[in-house]
Design a protein around this motif. Structure first.
Motif, PDB file in Angstrom:
ATOM      1  N   LEU A  53       0.828  -1.207   0.000  1.00 14.53           N
ATOM      2  CA  LEU A  53       0.000   0.000   0.000  1.00 14.53           C
ATOM      3  C   LEU A  53       0.864   1.261   0.000  1.00 14.53           C
ATOM      4  O   LEU A  53       1.999   1.253   0.478  1.00 14.53           O
ATOM      5  N   PRO A  54       0.320   2.383  -0.496  1.00 15.31           N
ATOM      6  CA  PRO A  54       1.003   3.664  -0.309  1.00 15.31           C
ATOM      7  C   PRO A  54       1.189   3.929   1.178  1.00 15.31           C
ATOM      8  O   PRO A  54       0.417   3.436   2.007  1.00 15.31           O
ATOM      9  N   ALA A  55       2.200   4.705   1.524  1.00 12.74           N
ATOM     10  CA  ALA A  55       2.481   4.938   2.940  1.00 12.74           C
ATOM     11  C   ALA A  55       2.939   6.370   3.163  1.00 12.74           C
ATOM     12  O   ALA A  55       3.516   7.003   2.269  1.00 12.74           O
ATOM     13  N   ALA A  56       2.677   6.875   4.368  1.00 15.94           N
ATOM     14  CA  ALA A  56       3.043   8.250   4.721  1.00 15.94           C
ATOM     15  C   ALA A  56       3.659   8.281   6.113  1.00 15.94           C
ATOM     16  O   ALA A  56       3.134   7.673   7.049  1.00 15.94           O
ATOM     17  N   LEU A  57       4.759   9.006   6.238  1.00 16.65           N
ATOM     18  CA  LEU A  57       5.372   9.280   7.533  1.00 16.65           C
ATOM     19  C   LEU A  57       4.762  10.566   8.072  1.00 16.65           C
ATOM     20  O   LEU A  57       4.733  11.582   7.370  1.00 16.65           O
ATOM     21  N   LEU A  58       4.292  10.558   9.320  1.00 17.90           N
ATOM     22  CA  LEU A  58       3.664  11.714   9.940  1.00 17.90           C
ATOM     23  C   LEU A  58       4.618  12.333  10.953  1.00 17.90           C
ATOM     24  O   LEU A  58       5.147  11.641  11.826  1.00 17.90           O
ATOM     25  N   LEU A  59       4.816  13.656  10.851  1.00 20.17           N
ATOM     26  CA  LEU A  59       5.772  14.356  11.713  1.00 20.17           C
ATOM     27  C   LEU A  59       5.054  15.410  12.549  1.00 20.17           C
ATOM     28  O   LEU A  59       4.329  16.252  12.005  1.00 20.17           O
TER      29      LEU A  59
END
Length: 334
Positions: A53-59
């Motif tokens: 799946l697409p993925a995102a790092l959250l900061l």
């Protein structure tokens, strides 16, 4: 083979070949940054077994803001809500306790907190990005970085290094740190004068003292607190001593310059809320122009009517405003 038997065999084959659906779940993630453990939460949406799946790092934003977007005396759950919104678009997310928060604590800087500077947070984010990239559910060719407030500046710097598919800069720190602090303080002093709490002369004197304090910090001189209100003096005192290394290194970054290092074509969402007193929309003008010069892709800057710094509006004081959710969904490609 008889016709009815052949049909039964085909039916059985199609049933047994159907991939198993894995339900949505959170799991604790531990990765190493500068030799110490950092703790985070990986949210994996419902998906077929083996699917990437697409993925995102959250900061997270500035100060003691943890993986969920909360501080000791405030729990807006900003990043938890962002993770949920992206999960609706079948995007895996990783959010983590940065240095000084949650289970991570000071990590590698436990014994020497005075050595903790802003680049350390960028390095920690880089380690988090690598951990997200290596998760079994992640499509490593469809990675994005999403940062809120100061986390958006970290995302911008990280994006120049790791070259993700896209960046979402939510209410970003878009000018130098101490310029932003001075802007916020001047606005608060102006409001106090408007309400009759200060005379015009007092307002001018305090504004001058604020500018002098910023200059002193940048020149590595002690701040003269004599002309500052107690709360403002306390704020500037916190910028000195053990925190001076962090403040100096963060203030050294001019975000529009950082944008120049992005890979051309990187998709960028930049949001600004018209009710955001901490990061007014006007502060993002230079960064928006720099992103255009860097040939970043859209959607670009999106103004969010009535939205504050925590992504809320008057009708949604505890959850992201519909305009925020719409911008996130469009960025995720819904």
């Amino acid at each position: 083979m008889l016709p009815h038997l052949a049909a039964a065999v085909l039916s059985l084959t199609s049933v047994t070949a159907a991939p198993c659906l894995v339900p949505a779940a959170d799991r604790e993630i531990v990765f190493t940054a500068e030799g110490a453990s950092t703790y985070g939460t990986l949210h994996v949406p419902a998906h077929r077994a083996g699917q990437r799946l697409p993925a995102a790092l959250l900061l997270p934003g500035s100060g003691p803001t943890d993986r969920d977007g909360n501080q000791p005396h405030a729990s807006p759950n900003t990043l938890t809500h962002v993770a949920a919104a992206l999960g609706e678009d079948r995007v895996v997310t990783l959010r983590f306790d940065k240095y000084g928060t949650g289970r991570t604590g000071l990590g590698a800087y436990q014994d020497h907190p005075e050595r903790l500077d802003y680049p350390a947070f960028v390095r920690q984010a880089r380690a988090a990005y690598a951990s997200l990239r290596d998760q079994p559910e992640t499509d490593r060719h469809a990675l994005t970085v999403v940062g809120h407030s100061e986390g958006a500046l970290t995302a911008l710097l990280l994006g120049a290094e790791v070259r993700p598919r896209g960046l979402a800069l939510l209410q970003p720190q878009a000018i130098r740190l101490l310029d932003l602090v001075a802007l916020q303080l001047h606005a608060q002093i102006a409001e106090a004068a408007r309400q009759g709490q200060l005379t015009p002369e007092q307002q001018r004197a305090i504004d001058t003292a604020i500018d002098a304090a910023v200059a002193a910090l940048r020149e590595h001189r002690p701040v003269d607190a004599a002309g500052l209100p107690p709360a403002v003096a306390h704020l500037f005192a916190g910028f000195q001593g053990p925190n001076s290394r962090f403040v100096d290194s963060d203030d050294a970054v001019y975000p529009p310059d950082a944008a120049a290092a992005l890979r051309p074509g990187t998709r960028v969402l930049l949001t600004c809320g018209t009710n955001d007193a901490q990061v007014p929309c006007a502060t993002t003008d230079a960064l928006t122009a720099a992103l255009r010069r860097a040939q970043a892709g859209g959607p670009g800057r999106v103004r969010l009517p009535g939205v504050d710094h925590l992504l809320h509006d008057a009708g949604h004081p505890d959850t992201p405003a519909p305009a925020v959710l719409d911008a996130l969904h469009r960025f995720a490609g819904r």
